[in-house]
Design an enzyme around this catalytic site. Sequence first.
Site, PDB file in Angstrom:
ATOM      1  N   ASP A  74       0.848  -1.183   0.000  1.00 25.40           N
ATOM      2  CA  ASP A  74       0.000   0.000   0.000  1.00 25.40           C
ATOM      3  C   ASP A  74       0.889   1.240   0.000  1.00 25.40           C
ATOM      4  OD1 ASP A  74      -2.645   1.352   0.373  1.00 25.40           O
ATOM      5  OD2 ASP A  74      -1.680   2.000   2.222  1.00 25.40           O
ATOM      6  N   THR A 107      -3.031   5.349  -4.065  1.00 21.68           N
ATOM      7  CA  THR A 107      -1.948   6.033  -3.362  1.00 21.68           C
ATOM      8  C   THR A 107      -0.587   5.778  -4.006  1.00 21.68           C
ATOM      9  OG1 THR A 107      -1.855   4.160  -1.824  1.00 21.68           O
ATOM     10  CG2 THR A 107      -3.147   6.066  -1.158  1.00 21.68           C
ATOM     11  N   THR A 108      -0.424   4.627  -4.647  1.00 19.44           N
ATOM     12  CA  THR A 108       0.833   4.348  -5.355  1.00 19.44           C
ATOM     13  C   THR A 108       0.855   5.045  -6.708  1.00 19.44           C
ATOM     14  OG1 THR A 108       0.890   2.176  -4.282  1.00 19.44           O
ATOM     15  CG2 THR A 108       2.376   2.520  -6.130  1.00 19.44           C
ATOM     16  N   ASP A 405      -9.256   0.000   1.779  1.00 18.43           N
ATOM     17  CA  ASP A 405      -9.187   0.554   0.418  1.00 18.43           C
ATOM     18  C   ASP A 405     -10.440   0.208  -0.379  1.00 18.43           C
ATOM     19  OD1 ASP A 405      -6.763   1.590   1.021  1.00 18.43           O
ATOM     20  OD2 ASP A 405      -5.577   0.306  -0.299  1.00 18.43           O
TER      21      ASP A 405
END
Length: 543
Positions: A74, A107-108, A405
């Site tokens: 994550d 988020t990545t 998520d």
Amino acid sequence: MTAFPGSIAFDEYGRPFIILRDQEQQKRLTGNDAIKSHIMAGRQIASTIKTSLGPKGLDKMLVSGDGEVTVTNDGATILKLMDVDHEIAKLMVQLSQSQDDEIGDGTTGVVVLAGALLEQAESLLDRGIHPIRIADGFELAAQCAVNHLDSIAEPFPISNDNLEPLIRVAMTTLGSKIVNKCHRQMAEIAVNAVMTVADLEKKDVNFELIKIIGKVGGRMEDSSLVKGVVIDKSMSHPQMPKSMKDVKMAIITCPFEPPKPKTKYKLDVTSVEDYQALRTYEAEKFEQIVKLVKDSGATLAICQWGFDDEANHLLLQHNLPAVRWVGGPEIELIAIATGGRIVPRFEELTPEKLGTAGTVREMSFGTGQDKMLVIEDCKSSRAVTILLRGGNQMIIDEAKRSVHDAICVVRSLIKDSRIVYGGGAAEISSSLAVAKEADQLSTLEQYAFRAFSVALEAVPLALAENSGLLPIETLSELKSRHSSEKIHSYGVDCMLTGESDMKKHHVVESLHSKKQQIILATQLVKMILKIDDVRSPNDQPSY
């Protein structure tokens, strides 16, 4: 002219010299050199996290200073736990955290996109283009990409009668997580949890009604969704009943103990008679407290505070099961779920303030003494608990992040029920649209548009590379199919199924999430391009 420490030096006109403290030891970059230094720091963060992108992305093991180990892919968690010193690198960490707070997913990808934009900005700087022109061009290009995403987005059906489309979106989110071996089950748990607490008319989801807890032991497939509340407690006395039906519970935030005198003086017991009188007083107060609870009609007491063995034994004698040391957030969740009121004093307890539940039972795990209390069939079934199981604490922690998520993505779809296709399909389509727009411009911003178009390709390139494919060849083929067939759903076949149409794979992403990635990454890069000097607080001139 010589100036001694603490003195003031003047020239022949009486003007003071500016003496910089430790100037010979200071190293300061200004102008384009400073911007390139910032770009290098941002690119290093992006290159570190790029290998975690996609369903074939790799995990990172992070070890804290006290030896605590975290294994995750994550992006927000990796960056949060990294020990980062550079100021621009810290901005990249905050970028990922902003995406996590706003959307919960991507988020990545947002960091990878920001790193690619910084890389393209560096090449434009080398060509002599001013950073302000680059920043303004990137902002216009981002707006063009967002408008294109709006044009290719498809409506998404959200209904309690048909949850399958939402489950497929949640499966897309969970495909790159550690839970992918049972990601159908986890997706169903996440969707059912959100739809239970969601208000479809207001398009709102109250996350406070969803509690995620984990218990070490068992298989990940043993995870379940409880339509009620699960708390990590057990009955206060081992002889109290382990299962109860049609429960009326008193939710109390005052301890089962005699009231203490509100005085600063202490009480000295100097004789046996005084001690016996004190014991008699305490026993009478205990009896009175228990009678107040019983007279209200309560069959179970939930207490925020603890009570001693004497009170515990008295509760058992009067057939009043009790749970002690229940935390504040759990107390509030129980009150919401059961429709009860939190009571601060025993004297205020009335039948109208009791919560109701169909079943209250103790759940035990494995061969140990671990027990949890499950409160089900509540008056308000909107409060739910996701109970996750796993072989060790690291797996459970990662499963919590993964399910969170998925919940966030389902929530964003309820707020804006439009989707684009994943696997880099949306980025490739936007890249082609921005490149086409660049050809229509006659100003210097066309270079920034083309650079932005190339930066958008970083996500499908990283997906292909992490999946073991040839990145350039894969991207070239996908761009060709997008241009010739005018279909916006072709993406990287990460699972090597031989089919790159993401529509057939049901790989879809929230439009809101994708737009937010582009907007946040562009805003950060624009900020970095405008920083041409860095001063520390103690790097100030002295006069």
